[in-house]
Write an enzyme that holds these catalytic residues in place. Sequence first.
Site, PDB file in Angstrom:
ATOM      1  N   LYS A 160      -6.787   8.399  14.274  1.00 17.68           N
ATOM      2  CA  LYS A 160      -6.136   9.285  13.300  1.00 17.68           C
ATOM      3  C   LYS A 160      -6.099  10.721  13.824  1.00 17.68           C
ATOM      4  O   LYS A 160      -5.136  11.456  13.599  1.00 17.68           O
ATOM      5  CB  LYS A 160      -6.855   9.203  11.953  1.00 17.68           C
ATOM      6  CG  LYS A 160      -6.705   7.840  11.265  1.00 17.68           C
ATOM      7  CD  LYS A 160      -5.248   7.469  11.036  1.00 17.68           C
ATOM      8  CE  LYS A 160      -5.086   6.168  10.274  1.00 17.68           C
ATOM      9  NZ  LYS A 160      -3.677   5.789  10.046  1.00 17.68           N
ATOM     10  N   TYR A 199     -11.200   4.135  14.551  1.00 19.34           N
ATOM     11  CA  TYR A 199     -10.210   4.512  13.528  1.00 19.34           C
ATOM     12  C   TYR A 199     -10.079   6.035  13.453  1.00 19.34           C
ATOM     13  O   TYR A 199      -8.971   6.577  13.455  1.00 19.34           O
ATOM     14  CB  TYR A 199     -10.657   3.930  12.184  1.00 19.34           C
ATOM     15  CG  TYR A 199      -9.711   4.180  11.029  1.00 19.34           C
ATOM     16  CD1 TYR A 199      -8.637   3.330  10.791  1.00 19.34           C
ATOM     17  CD2 TYR A 199      -9.894   5.251  10.164  1.00 19.34           C
ATOM     18  CE1 TYR A 199      -7.775   3.540   9.720  1.00 19.34           C
ATOM     19  CE2 TYR A 199      -9.047   5.473   9.096  1.00 19.34           C
ATOM     20  CZ  TYR A 199      -7.990   4.613   8.872  1.00 19.34           C
ATOM     21  OH  TYR A 199      -7.141   4.835   7.803  1.00 19.34           O
ATOM     22  N   GLY A 216       0.787  -1.223   0.000  1.00 16.34           N
ATOM     23  CA  GLY A 216       0.000   0.000   0.000  1.00 16.34           C
ATOM     24  C   GLY A 216       0.825   1.282   0.000  1.00 16.34           C
ATOM     25  O   GLY A 216       1.812   1.416  -0.733  1.00 16.34           O
ATOM     26  N   ILE A 217       0.401   2.227   0.828  1.00 13.63           N
ATOM     27  CA  ILE A 217       1.054   3.538   0.873  1.00 13.63           C
ATOM     28  C   ILE A 217       2.502   3.405   1.346  1.00 13.63           C
ATOM     29  O   ILE A 217       3.401   4.062   0.811  1.00 13.63           O
ATOM     30  CB  ILE A 217       0.252   4.486   1.794  1.00 13.63           C
ATOM     31  CG1 ILE A 217      -1.128   4.769   1.189  1.00 13.63           C
ATOM     32  CG2 ILE A 217       1.010   5.795   2.030  1.00 13.63           C
ATOM     33  CD1 ILE A 217      -2.103   5.479   2.126  1.00 13.63           C
ATOM     34  N   ASP A 227       7.542  -4.432   8.752  1.00  4.95           N
ATOM     35  CA  ASP A 227       6.181  -4.902   8.478  1.00  4.95           C
ATOM     36  C   ASP A 227       5.990  -6.234   9.178  1.00  4.95           C
ATOM     37  O   ASP A 227       6.945  -6.961   9.430  1.00  4.95           O
ATOM     38  CB  ASP A 227       5.968  -5.066   6.967  1.00  4.95           C
ATOM     39  CG  ASP A 227       4.507  -4.926   6.569  1.00  4.95           C
ATOM     40  OD1 ASP A 227       4.138  -3.897   5.964  1.00  4.95           O
ATOM     41  OD2 ASP A 227       3.723  -5.846   6.864  1.00  4.95           O
ATOM     42  N   VAL A 243       4.253  -3.442  14.842  1.00  5.19           N
ATOM     43  CA  VAL A 243       4.557  -2.112  15.404  1.00  5.19           C
ATOM     44  C   VAL A 243       3.900  -1.882  16.761  1.00  5.19           C
ATOM     45  O   VAL A 243       4.227  -0.924  17.459  1.00  5.19           O
ATOM     46  CB  VAL A 243       4.173  -0.964  14.437  1.00  5.19           C
ATOM     47  CG1 VAL A 243       5.042  -0.973  13.193  1.00  5.19           C
ATOM     48  CG2 VAL A 243       2.685  -0.988  14.102  1.00  5.19           C
ATOM     49  N   VAL A 261      -7.284   5.684  -1.077  1.00 10.96           N
ATOM     50  CA  VAL A 261      -6.093   5.323  -1.851  1.00 10.96           C
ATOM     51  C   VAL A 261      -6.216   3.860  -2.257  1.00 10.96           C
ATOM     52  O   VAL A 261      -6.606   3.012  -1.437  1.00 10.96           O
ATOM     53  CB  VAL A 261      -4.811   5.517  -1.006  1.00 10.96           C
ATOM     54  CG1 VAL A 261      -3.571   5.321  -1.880  1.00 10.96           C
ATOM     55  CG2 VAL A 261      -4.787   6.875  -0.330  1.00 10.96           C
TER      56      VAL A 261
HETATM   57  P1  NAD Z   1      -2.484  -1.695   3.574  1.00  7.08           P
HETATM   58  O1  NAD Z   1      -3.254  -2.628   4.454  1.00  7.08           O
HETATM   59  O2  NAD Z   1      -2.691  -1.778   2.125  1.00  7.08           O
HETATM   60  O3  NAD Z   1      -0.936  -1.794   3.921  1.00  7.08           O
HETATM   61  C1  NAD Z   1      -0.554  -1.643   5.287  1.00  7.08           C
HETATM   62  C2  NAD Z   1       0.756  -2.357   5.557  1.00  7.08           C
HETATM   63  O4  NAD Z   1       0.994  -2.203   6.966  1.00  7.08           O
HETATM   64  C3  NAD Z   1       0.708  -3.856   5.258  1.00  7.08           C
HETATM   65  O5  NAD Z   1       1.912  -4.264   4.634  1.00  7.08           O
HETATM   66  C4  NAD Z   1       0.553  -4.478   6.629  1.00  7.08           C
HETATM   67  O6  NAD Z   1       1.122  -5.784   6.725  1.00  7.08           O
HETATM   68  C5  NAD Z   1       1.295  -3.481   7.513  1.00  7.08           C
HETATM   69  N1  NAD Z   1       0.841  -3.546   8.904  1.00  7.08           N
HETATM   70  C6  NAD Z   1      -0.434  -3.487   9.359  1.00  7.08           C
HETATM   71  N2  NAD Z   1      -0.437  -3.626  10.678  1.00  7.08           N
HETATM   72  C7  NAD Z   1       0.850  -3.786  11.079  1.00  7.08           C
HETATM   73  C8  NAD Z   1       1.474  -3.988  12.323  1.00  7.08           C
HETATM   74  N3  NAD Z   1       0.766  -4.089  13.461  1.00  7.08           N
HETATM   75  N4  NAD Z   1       2.817  -4.063  12.371  1.00  7.08           N
HETATM   76  C9  NAD Z   1       3.541  -3.989  11.224  1.00  7.08           C
HETATM   77  N5  NAD Z   1       3.005  -3.832  10.016  1.00  7.08           N
HETATM   78  C10 NAD Z   1       1.673  -3.726   9.941  1.00  7.08           C
HETATM   79  O7  NAD Z   1      -2.865  -0.228   4.111  1.00  7.08           O
HETATM   80  P2  NAD Z   1      -2.747   1.190   3.343  1.00  7.08           P
HETATM   81  O8  NAD Z   1      -4.026   1.472   2.703  1.00  7.08           O
HETATM   82  O9  NAD Z   1      -1.470   1.254   2.607  1.00  7.08           O
HETATM   83  O10 NAD Z   1      -2.680   2.126   4.632  1.00  7.08           O
HETATM   84  C11 NAD Z   1      -1.435   2.639   5.113  1.00  7.08           C
HETATM   85  C12 NAD Z   1      -1.749   3.742   6.100  1.00  7.08           C
HETATM   86  O11 NAD Z   1      -2.506   4.745   5.423  1.00  7.08           O
HETATM   87  C13 NAD Z   1      -2.605   3.287   7.273  1.00  7.08           C
HETATM   88  O12 NAD Z   1      -2.171   3.943   8.434  1.00  7.08           O
HETATM   89  C14 NAD Z   1      -3.993   3.732   6.892  1.00  7.08           C
HETATM   90  O13 NAD Z   1      -4.796   3.960   8.022  1.00  7.08           O
HETATM   91  C15 NAD Z   1      -3.683   5.009   6.143  1.00  7.08           C
HETATM   92  N6  NAD Z   1      -4.720   5.438   5.186  1.00  7.08           N
HETATM   93  C16 NAD Z   1      -5.113   4.636   4.155  1.00  7.08           C
HETATM   94  C17 NAD Z   1      -6.086   5.096   3.271  1.00  7.08           C
HETATM   95  C18 NAD Z   1      -6.576   4.280   2.101  1.00  7.08           C
HETATM   96  O14 NAD Z   1      -7.584   4.656   1.477  1.00  7.08           O
HETATM   97  N7  NAD Z   1      -5.923   3.192   1.740  1.00  7.08           N
HETATM   98  C19 NAD Z   1      -6.639   6.366   3.456  1.00  7.08           C
HETATM   99  C20 NAD Z   1      -6.207   7.157   4.512  1.00  7.08           C
HETATM  100  C21 NAD Z   1      -5.235   6.673   5.371  1.00  7.08           C
END
Ligand code: NAD
Length: 245
Positions: free
Chosen positions: A147, A143, A14-15, A34, A58, A176
Amino acid sequence: MSSRTVVVTGGAAGIGRGAVERFVAAGDRVVALDRDAAALDALAAELGELVTGRVVDVADRAALAAIATETGPVDALVCAAGVQRYGTVVDTPDAVYDEVMAVNVGGVFFACQAFVPKLPRGGSVVVVASVQAYAAQKSVAAYSMGKGALLSLVRAMAVDHAEEGIRVNAVCPGSVDTPMLRTSAAQFGGDRSTDDVVAEWGRSHPLGRVATPGEVAEVIYFLSSPAASFMTGADVKVDGGLTAG
Ligand code: NAD
């Protein structure tokens, strides 16, 4: 800019993965943290020797501290690890509340505890929050609260560490296109395809679509770089205009 070493939590997907790719494209070394070991292996295999993967949850403060001790000099920290869970304040199960707080809030606090002491003057932290700190959807009580807490943490850290020359900022993405978003789309989409649900969610943003991870990563990269040298305590919305209306 000379090559830096950047720690990215949630770097396997992801991000976070988008951020890892952006830093590597600039020639930086990345330590990706991760809990998904297989995804970390795939990341390192794909992006090559600039990426080191470390498996860690984490929410585990002691494990993060141990990794920080074993890691050489670090120039920047990106906190992207997070989970999306649903529920109102009334129907959120205790275990879900505990998980969201432990990972989304505790995970950022603990990563900063572990790595901020290693940052040099000119170092930087970027925290991935969410527009849901500003404009909640229905049924994301824990959530959203988490945030919002991150934005307060970013401001507190910006003040605390300014004299050390360390900047701390947040990005607040709208929707995203990541595994997290697609999991939610599959969960709530009923009979519709995930692509259709993602497209529909995109239309709720004035720009008419969801973001790519790379679009958020570009802002993370900017905030972490000397180009943002007078920015600290900021939260930058990367939301396609979602909160503008
Ligand atoms: P995702 O689930 O696609 O990827 C998240 C990554 O974090 C994964 O590789 C997962 O294994 C890792 N992860 C999760 N929990 C963990 C833990 N306890 N310890 C270590 N690694 C861990 O998520 P994303 O959409 O890329 O989101 C990334 C961040 O962006 C998050 O904080 C999410 O809240 C925030 N966010 C996402 C969106 C969206 O629309 N995708 C929007 C706003 C904010």
